[in-house]
Design a protein around this motif. Structure first.
Motif, PDB file in Angstrom:
ATOM      1  N   ILE A   1       0.835  -1.200   0.000  1.00  0.00           N
ATOM      2  CA  ILE A   1       0.000   0.000   0.000  1.00  0.00           C
ATOM      3  C   ILE A   1       0.869   1.250   0.000  1.00  0.00           C
ATOM      4  N   LYS A   2       1.990   1.172   0.718  1.00  0.00           N
ATOM      5  CA  LYS A   2       2.900   2.311   0.785  1.00  0.00           C
ATOM      6  C   LYS A   2       4.332   1.792   0.808  1.00  0.00           C
ATOM      7  N   GLY A   3       5.228   2.533   0.139  1.00  0.00           N
ATOM      8  CA  GLY A   3       6.630   2.128   0.112  1.00  0.00           C
ATOM      9  C   GLY A   3       6.946   1.279  -1.102  1.00  0.00           C
ATOM     10  N   GLY A   4       8.046   0.532  -1.014  1.00  0.00           N
ATOM     11  CA  GLY A   4       8.462  -0.287  -2.138  1.00  0.00           C
ATOM     12  C   GLY A   4       9.006   0.562  -3.274  1.00  0.00           C
ATOM     13  N   HIS A   5       9.160  -0.056  -4.416  1.00  0.00           N
ATOM     14  CA  HIS A   5       9.687   0.655  -5.584  1.00  0.00           C
ATOM     15  C   HIS A   5       8.797   0.357  -6.781  1.00  0.00           C
ATOM     16  N   ASN A   6       8.098   1.377  -7.241  1.00  0.00           N
ATOM     17  CA  ASN A   6       7.167   1.243  -8.349  1.00  0.00           C
ATOM     18  C   ASN A   6       7.637   2.108  -9.510  1.00  0.00           C
ATOM     19  N   PHE A   7       7.163   1.807 -10.679  1.00  0.00           N
ATOM     20  CA  PHE A   7       7.441   2.707 -11.790  1.00  0.00           C
ATOM     21  C   PHE A   7       6.347   2.630 -12.851  1.00  0.00           C
ATOM     22  N   TYR A   8       6.276   3.707 -13.618  1.00  0.00           N
ATOM     23  CA  TYR A   8       5.318   3.798 -14.727  1.00  0.00           C
ATOM     24  C   TYR A   8       6.128   3.993 -16.002  1.00  0.00           C
ATOM     25  N   GLN A   9       5.849   3.173 -17.004  1.00  0.00           N
ATOM     26  CA  GLN A   9       6.625   3.189 -18.244  1.00  0.00           C
ATOM     27  C   GLN A   9       5.760   3.711 -19.386  1.00  0.00           C
ATOM     28  N   ILE A  10       6.298   4.654 -20.134  1.00  0.00           N
ATOM     29  CA  ILE A  10       5.573   5.266 -21.249  1.00  0.00           C
ATOM     30  C   ILE A  10       6.436   5.180 -22.502  1.00  0.00           C
ATOM     31  N   THR A  11       5.849   4.738 -23.579  1.00  0.00           N
ATOM     32  CA  THR A  11       6.497   4.820 -24.885  1.00  0.00           C
ATOM     33  C   THR A  11       5.597   5.669 -25.767  1.00  0.00           C
ATOM     34  N   VAL A  12       6.189   6.632 -26.452  1.00  0.00           N
ATOM     35  CA  VAL A  12       5.433   7.578 -27.270  1.00  0.00           C
ATOM     36  C   VAL A  12       6.092   7.674 -28.640  1.00  0.00           C
ATOM     37  N   CYS A  13       5.283   7.727 -29.690  1.00  0.00           N
ATOM     38  CA  CYS A  13       5.831   7.640 -31.043  1.00  0.00           C
ATOM     39  C   CYS A  13       4.866   8.278 -32.037  1.00  0.00           C
ATOM     40  N   ASP A  14       5.397   8.626 -33.224  1.00  0.00           N
ATOM     41  CA  ASP A  14       4.525   9.146 -34.275  1.00  0.00           C
ATOM     42  C   ASP A  14       3.840   8.002 -35.030  1.00  0.00           C
ATOM     43  N   GLU A  15       4.229   6.755 -34.744  1.00  0.00           N
ATOM     44  CA  GLU A  15       3.551   5.582 -35.290  1.00  0.00           C
ATOM     45  C   GLU A  15       2.957   4.764 -34.146  1.00  0.00           C
ATOM     46  N   GLN A  16       2.211   3.721 -34.477  1.00  0.00           N
ATOM     47  CA  GLN A  16       1.559   2.902 -33.455  1.00  0.00           C
ATOM     48  C   GLN A  16       2.577   2.280 -32.504  1.00  0.00           C
ATOM     49  N   VAL A  17       2.209   2.177 -31.234  1.00  0.00           N
ATOM     50  CA  VAL A  17       3.060   1.568 -30.213  1.00  0.00           C
ATOM     51  C   VAL A  17       2.296   0.395 -29.603  1.00  0.00           C
ATOM     52  N   HIS A  18       2.986  -0.729 -29.404  1.00  0.00           N
ATOM     53  CA  HIS A  18       2.313  -1.922 -28.899  1.00  0.00           C
ATOM     54  C   HIS A  18       2.914  -2.461 -27.609  1.00  0.00           C
ATOM     55  N   THR A  19       4.024  -1.881 -27.156  1.00  0.00           N
ATOM     56  CA  THR A  19       4.634  -2.345 -25.916  1.00  0.00           C
ATOM     57  C   THR A  19       5.635  -1.297 -25.439  1.00  0.00           C
ATOM     58  N   PHE A  20       6.257  -1.565 -24.281  1.00  0.00           N
ATOM     59  CA  PHE A  20       7.290  -0.665 -23.780  1.00  0.00           C
ATOM     60  C   PHE A  20       8.657  -1.209 -24.178  1.00  0.00           C
ATOM     61  N   THR A  21       9.703  -0.480 -23.826  1.00  0.00           N
ATOM     62  CA  THR A  21      11.035  -0.853 -24.286  1.00  0.00           C
ATOM     63  C   THR A  21      11.978  -1.125 -23.120  1.00  0.00           C
ATOM     64  N   GLU A  22      13.160  -1.621 -23.445  1.00  0.00           N
ATOM     65  CA  GLU A  22      14.168  -1.958 -22.446  1.00  0.00           C
ATOM     66  C   GLU A  22      15.029  -0.752 -22.071  1.00  0.00           C
ATOM     67  N   LYS A  23      15.182   0.181 -23.006  1.00  0.00           N
ATOM     68  CA  LYS A  23      16.006   1.366 -22.788  1.00  0.00           C
ATOM     69  C   LYS A  23      15.125   2.619 -22.772  1.00  0.00           C
ATOM     70  N   TYR A  24      15.561   3.614 -21.959  1.00  0.00           N
ATOM     71  CA  TYR A  24      14.743   4.814 -21.768  1.00  0.00           C
ATOM     72  C   TYR A  24      15.526   6.076 -22.102  1.00  0.00           C
ATOM     73  N   HIS A  25      14.810   7.068 -22.626  1.00  0.00           N
ATOM     74  CA  HIS A  25      15.408   8.366 -22.926  1.00  0.00           C
ATOM     75  C   HIS A  25      15.336   9.293 -21.716  1.00  0.00           C
ATOM     76  N   ILE A  26      14.334   9.061 -20.861  1.00  0.00           N
ATOM     77  CA  ILE A  26      14.190   9.837 -19.625  1.00  0.00           C
ATOM     78  C   ILE A  26      13.809   8.889 -18.496  1.00  0.00           C
ATOM     79  N   VAL A  27      14.548   8.954 -17.390  1.00  0.00           N
ATOM     80  CA  VAL A  27      14.169   8.251 -16.167  1.00  0.00           C
ATOM     81  C   VAL A  27      14.039   9.288 -15.063  1.00  0.00           C
ATOM     82  N   VAL A  28      12.875   9.309 -14.407  1.00  0.00           N
ATOM     83  CA  VAL A  28      12.638  10.197 -13.266  1.00  0.00           C
ATOM     84  C   VAL A  28      12.537   9.336 -12.022  1.00  0.00           C
TER      85      VAL A  28
END
Length: 598
Positions: free
Chosen positions: A47-74
């Motif tokens: 409920i609280k704590g731990g380590h969570n993340f949200y992954q977003i992939t954005v493109c000018d063409e269709q996207v069907h999954t996320f990727t292994e490498k990231y351009h931005i990590v917050v």
């Protein structure tokens, strides 16, 4: 081939820090900016704590999954910033690692950022949140603005999303968060805007994508079920099946549905069966552990020939297992659940569009064949958000099967609820009419429903019920090909692994390699589409089966039903979704070992 403008983002932190809400807000804003998006959360069962993340992939063409490498990590959480050097290793060269400027970083983390040729962005997340918004909790909103600033997303698009989200609570809160997100947006552009070298291709006219729905798999199942006439949903909450029930609960005043939060899963499925018995299209949703509790009642529905829909959103097991992770380990369980033999239908959608289609088809087939229908999805598909064309959700045709009219019922001398028939389907009447009274025995019974142990009757009743499978088999869709027809290697996938497999096919074939790959995707698996499968697999030179379970359950099912066996199998069972990069790595091994040649 024109280069895709594609960027991946990971927002990480502890539960309670707004990781998911911030990620969903950014996903929505990028979609409204005219881009194709894919967003999914990864969270611990805390409920609280731990380590969570949200992954977003954005493109000018269709996207069907996320990727292994990231351009931005917050990264929000101080402790996890220090401990998760792995996030630095996930960065593209030139990517940004964004942390609060008040955090004292270990030398190893800074070295890891540098080693990956990435940029450390020390952003005043907590300070801007406190000074402008009055609360440190708004640091996720500052970060949201910072990421949007680096991506050059038009600010008014982001601001509208922020205001909409917080206006539900109060106008004052909406105004404060608007100011906070603007501060992050302007700070990022002023301090790091020129250093971020990746770009997105914002379309000049993006009305088509702006009109898309941003929807996840579970909501699509619920939407399809509602469109098909489902008006009763009972459930005991269990991740990741709960959001099907939640969709109906949120909408029930507008759509006239009834939802019931039951004391356990046994009550949930029994209530759904009871509602279906009296003629209401009904459903229950759960996960593997809850489905275990439902199996005796599933047999009850099989014996009494009640068409009920059960959504099983798979997660890692056994027992409580991995409550918030994904897996595909319930396939053979769903096909064989409950003792004895009776027909059931198992649909295994792999895309948002197929989830809607499964919601519709499940309810039509449940009533037409008067048997349980199981929609087998999983954590990934349940939670993933992707922009989807509303045209993919057409208004369906409702097929209630052999439903007797009042006139037909009144013309009968005796209503035989379980009347023997060539196709195994008996005419059914809605209860309430004096001539529609019958005994729905859970013991073996005769045509009127009265209990009997007569051997001849048993044979005829078993033949009648099981005959439904052959009718249903004719309506089960065979697998779909994606990719070049004469490929050197064919990926065999079912359910949610479609997204990663599709992107692997696209990337491999665009790489200029002499070898070509395609995929064969199964999204309706029981009764098994034998003829369609054999016809398609005959076209394949080398088959590579991909599954998210330990025992290669689909490969076993394929062999059991057709005698065919994949040339090679790769199983992943760590609770994390399979990625396109992993598939490509395995494909390269196959080609390098000369198991198949181009």
């Amino acid at each position: 081939m024109e280069q895709k403008h594609k960027i991946s983002i990971k927002i990480a932190g502890a539960a309670g820090q707004g990781v998911e809400s911030g990620g969903q807000g950014l996903t929505k804003a990028l979609k409204r900016g005219g881009l194709n998006v894919f967003g999914v959360s990864d969270y611990m069962s805390l409920i609280k704590g731990g380590h969570n993340f949200y992954q977003i992939t954005v493109c000018d063409e269709q996207v069907h999954t996320f990727t292994e490498k990231y351009h931005i990590v917050v990264c929000f959480d101080h402790q996890n910033v220090q401990e998760n050097i792995v996030h630095c290793n996930e960065l593209h060269p030139g990517g940004f690692f964004i942390v609060d400027d008040a955090v004292t970083l270990k030398p190893e983390l800074e070295q890891a950022v540098q080693a990956n040729q990435a940029i450390l962005c020390r952003m005043p997340l907590a300070r801007l949140a406190t000074e402008i918004g009055g609360s440190k909790i708004m640091m996720n909103t500052v970060a949201l603005g910072g990421v949007a600033g680096l991506l050059k997303l038009p600010f008014e698009v982001l601001d509208n999303v922020v205001r909409e989200n917080f206006a539900k609570k109060s106008q004052e809160l909406a105004d404060k968060n608007s100011q906070v997100v603007k501060s992050g947006y302007e700070w990022a552009q002023a301090n790091f805007g020129t250093q971020f070298k990746f770009d997105l291709k914002y379309p000049q006219a993006a009305e088509a994508i702006k009109g898309h729905l941003l929807i996840n798999g579970n909501d699509a199942i619920a939407f399809g079920s509602y469109a098909a006439g489902c008006r009763f949903v009972s459930a005991y909450p269990m991740t990741p099946g709960t959001s099907v029930f939640e969709w109906f609960t949120k909408q029930n005043k507008q759509i006239g549905a009834v939802t019931k939060h039951t004391e356990d899963e046994i009550a949930a499925v029994c209530m759904a069966i009871g509602a279906a018995q009296v003629g209401v299209r009904s459903m229950t949703s759960t996960s593997g552990g809850g489905f275990c509790l439902m199996v005796e009642a599933l047999g009850l529905a099989g014996m009494t020939e009640v068409g009920v829909v059960v959504v099983n959103a798979m997660r890692g097991g056994p027992s409580t297992g991995l409550p918030t992770r994904t897996e595909q380990a319930d396939l053979l369980f769903a096909i064989h659940a409950s003792h004895g033999e009776f027909p059931r239908i198992v649909l295994t959608p792999g895309t948002i569009e197929q989830c809607y289609e499964a919601g519709v088809k499940a309810h039509n087939m449940a009533e037409k064949y008067q048997t349980p229908v199981i929609i087998l999805t999983d954590q990934l598909l349940a939670a993933e958000f992707r922009n989807t064309d509303p045209a993919s959700f057409p208004l369906p045709t409702i097929d209630r099967g052999k439903l007797l009219t009042t006139e037909q019922l009144e013309s009968l001398e005796t209503y035989r609820r379980y009347e023997f028939s060539a196709d195994g389907i008996s005419p059914r009447a809605l209860q309430g009419h004096p001539k529609a009274v019958f005994a729905p025995a859970t013991d073996e019974h005769d045509e009127t429903g009265h209990i009997t142990e007569d051997a001849e009757n048993r044979i005829k009743m078993m033949d009648k019920r099981m005959q439904k499978l052959e009718g249903a088999r004719a309506e089960i869709s065979g697998p779909d090909f994606f990719g070049p027809e004469n490929a050197d290697l064919t990926l065999l996938v079912w359910g949610s692994t479609y997204g990663a497999a599709r992107e692997a096919v696209e990337e491999h074939n665009a790489s200029g390699k002499a070898s070509k790959i395609n995929l064969l995707h199964f999204y309706e698996l029981w009764p098994f589409p034998i003829e369609a499968t054999m016809k398609q697999i005959k076209k394949c030179k080398f088959t590579f089966n991909l599954e998210q379970n330990y025992t290669a359950q689909f490969a076993k099912l394929l062999r059991m039903e057709t005698g065919l066996e994949p040339n090679q199998t790769f199983c992943k069972y760590d609770g994390r979704p399979i990625m396109a990069e992993e598939i490509l790595e395995q494909v390269e091994k196959i080609f390098s070992q000369k198991l198949v040649t181009a």
